[in-house]
Design an enzyme around this catalytic site. Structure first.
Site, PDB file in Angstrom:
ATOM      1  N   GLN A 144      57.885 -19.649 102.221  1.00 37.35           N
ATOM      2  CA  GLN A 144      58.157 -18.974 103.562  1.00 37.35           C
ATOM      3  C   GLN A 144      58.216 -20.172 104.696  1.00 37.35           C
ATOM      4  O   GLN A 144      57.092 -21.140 104.796  1.00 37.35           O
ATOM      5  CB  GLN A 144      57.115 -18.104 103.808  1.00 37.35           C
ATOM      6  CG  GLN A 144      57.047 -17.124 105.216  1.00 37.35           C
ATOM      7  CD  GLN A 144      58.213 -16.427 105.091  1.00 37.35           C
ATOM      8  OE1 GLN A 144      58.501 -15.646 103.906  1.00 37.35           O
ATOM      9  NE2 GLN A 144      59.397 -16.404 106.136  1.00 37.35           N
ATOM     10  N   ASP A 171      65.826 -18.558  97.288  1.00 36.99           N
ATOM     11  CA  ASP A 171      66.272 -18.496  98.771  1.00 36.99           C
ATOM     12  C   ASP A 171      67.610 -19.329  98.733  1.00 36.99           C
ATOM     13  O   ASP A 171      68.380 -19.158  99.779  1.00 36.99           O
ATOM     14  CB  ASP A 171      65.122 -19.058  99.600  1.00 36.99           C
ATOM     15  CG  ASP A 171      64.574 -18.489 100.565  1.00 36.99           C
ATOM     16  OD1 ASP A 171      65.324 -17.432 100.707  1.00 36.99           O
ATOM     17  OD2 ASP A 171      63.472 -18.744 101.071  1.00 36.99           O
ATOM     18  N   LYS A 192      57.973  -8.535 101.905  1.00 34.01           N
ATOM     19  CA  LYS A 192      58.432  -9.006 100.561  1.00 34.01           C
ATOM     20  C   LYS A 192      57.901  -8.575  99.548  1.00 34.01           C
ATOM     21  O   LYS A 192      58.291  -7.996  98.390  1.00 34.01           O
ATOM     22  CB  LYS A 192      58.762 -10.431 100.588  1.00 34.01           C
ATOM     23  CG  LYS A 192      59.724 -11.082 101.513  1.00 34.01           C
ATOM     24  CD  LYS A 192      59.915 -12.446 101.915  1.00 34.01           C
ATOM     25  CE  LYS A 192      60.827 -12.850 102.921  1.00 34.01           C
ATOM     26  NZ  LYS A 192      60.730 -14.174 103.395  1.00 34.01           N
TER      27      LYS A 192
END
Ligand code: NDP
Length: 297
Positions: A98, A121, A54
């Site tokens: 994460q 997200d 990422k």
């Protein structure tokens, strides 16, 4: 019939190029650099790989990447304090924590501490509610990537029968909301669904997000249907070593489907591309600038 292969790798490269163009414009015309902060707790090897990739792609499209690595035993208070700092940092437009988090940390509490406008997200409860009510939100990356590929392949999805196998909060449920938003007739199947083969056989669009290697065989697929395989499963190869497979049995499904995404090279690359797309969208919204077209739901 042999299915058209929907090339997620090429599609994702186009999305990243589109994002990079907007990043250039934001920098050249407005003096703004979109920034993405990724928070990694602990040393889970798979999470480390995701975070590295990422960060690399964030920099490649010209955005600023901020990585925060915390010890596995970090206290909830320290993690929440970092999120608070990032929420208030004007150079950070997107925040991603994460998952999964170590067991002593409450994931819902942590995710809901992120400013919803920076929640790239799309897991914050406010974004879940906004998506469910058809309002502007941050959309979870994997379903957003699936939607982009479906729209690109079909044009309009209106009136199509869509069956999603899997009801998770990160894939199945938001995928259903997005397809409903595009006027599909949506069925969500799960482990208690009766006659799953019969349900799947009705679908013009099948989205498999189950986490069971090659579970969906070709004889569950209506001829000509579009198959989107979200699954990422590592299985042993007969001669030793391992390989990645999806949740559908690719070879038999590709004989029947009209179009299919491969694994690897289908949904996977689109997920990170959509994370970058969400970050540039969040940046534009934060500065009251027009959002890039084609990068949101
Ligand atoms: P979850 O484990 O959270 O959810 C799996 C879903 O599948 C559940 O709703 C479960 O039903 C359902 N299910 C399990 N077994 C069956 C069965 N035999 N028949 C019908 N339904 C079943 O998984 P995720 O949604 O997080 O992920 C799904 C897959 O997608 C995984 O392979 C994951 O690795 C992959 N993934 C890929 C991403 C990408 O970037 N390409 C991103 C995220 C995930 P129930 O609720 O009843 O238990």
């Amino acid at each position: 019939m042999t299915a058209t292969v929907i090339d997620g790798k090429a599609f994702a490269a186009n999305v990243r190029a589109h994002v990079a163009t907007h990043v250039d414009t934001l920098r050249d015309e407005h003096g703004i650099t979109p920034g993405l902060a990724v928070v990694l707790v602990g040393e889970d090897p798979a999470s480390q790989v995701y975070v590295r990739s990422k960060g690399k792609m964030t920099v490649e499209v010209g955005m600023a990447s901020f990585e925060h690595k915390l010890d596995a035993d970090v206290s909830e208070a320290d993690l929440l304090s970092l999120i608070d700092r990032l929420n208030n940092d004007p150079t950070v437009h997107g925040i991603l924590v994460q998952l999964p988090l170590p067991g002593h940390l409450d994931s819902d509490l942590v995710i809901n501490a992120i400013n919803p406008a920076k929640d790239v997200d799309g897991f914050h409860i406010s974004n879940v509610g906004l998506l469910a009510t058809g309002q502007k939100s941050m959309v979870p990356c994997t379903p957003l990537g699936c939607l982009m590929m479906l729209r690109d392949y079909h044009g309009s999805l209106s009136g199509m029968d869509a069956v999603i196998i899997g009801r998770s909060n990160i894939v199945g449920k938001p995928m259903a909301q997005l397809l409903l938003g595009d006027s599909c007739t949506v069925t969500i199947a799960h482990s208690r669904t009766k006659d799953l083969p019969g349900v799947v056989r009705r679908a013009d669009i099948v989205v498999a997000a189950v986490g069971r290697p090659q579970m969906v065989p070709g004889d569950w697929i209506k001829p000509g249907a579009t198959v989107i395989d979200v699954g990422i499963n590592r299985i042993d190869k007969p001669g030793g070593g391992t390989r990645l497979v999806g949740d559908v049995d690719y070879d038999s499904c590709a004989q029947v489907a009209g179009a299919i995404t491969p694994v690897p090279g289908g949904v996977g690359p689109m997920t990170i591309a959509c994370l970058l797309a969400n970050t540039v969208t969040a940046c534009c919204r934060a500065h009251g600038l027009p959002e890039p077209e084609g990068l949101t739901a």
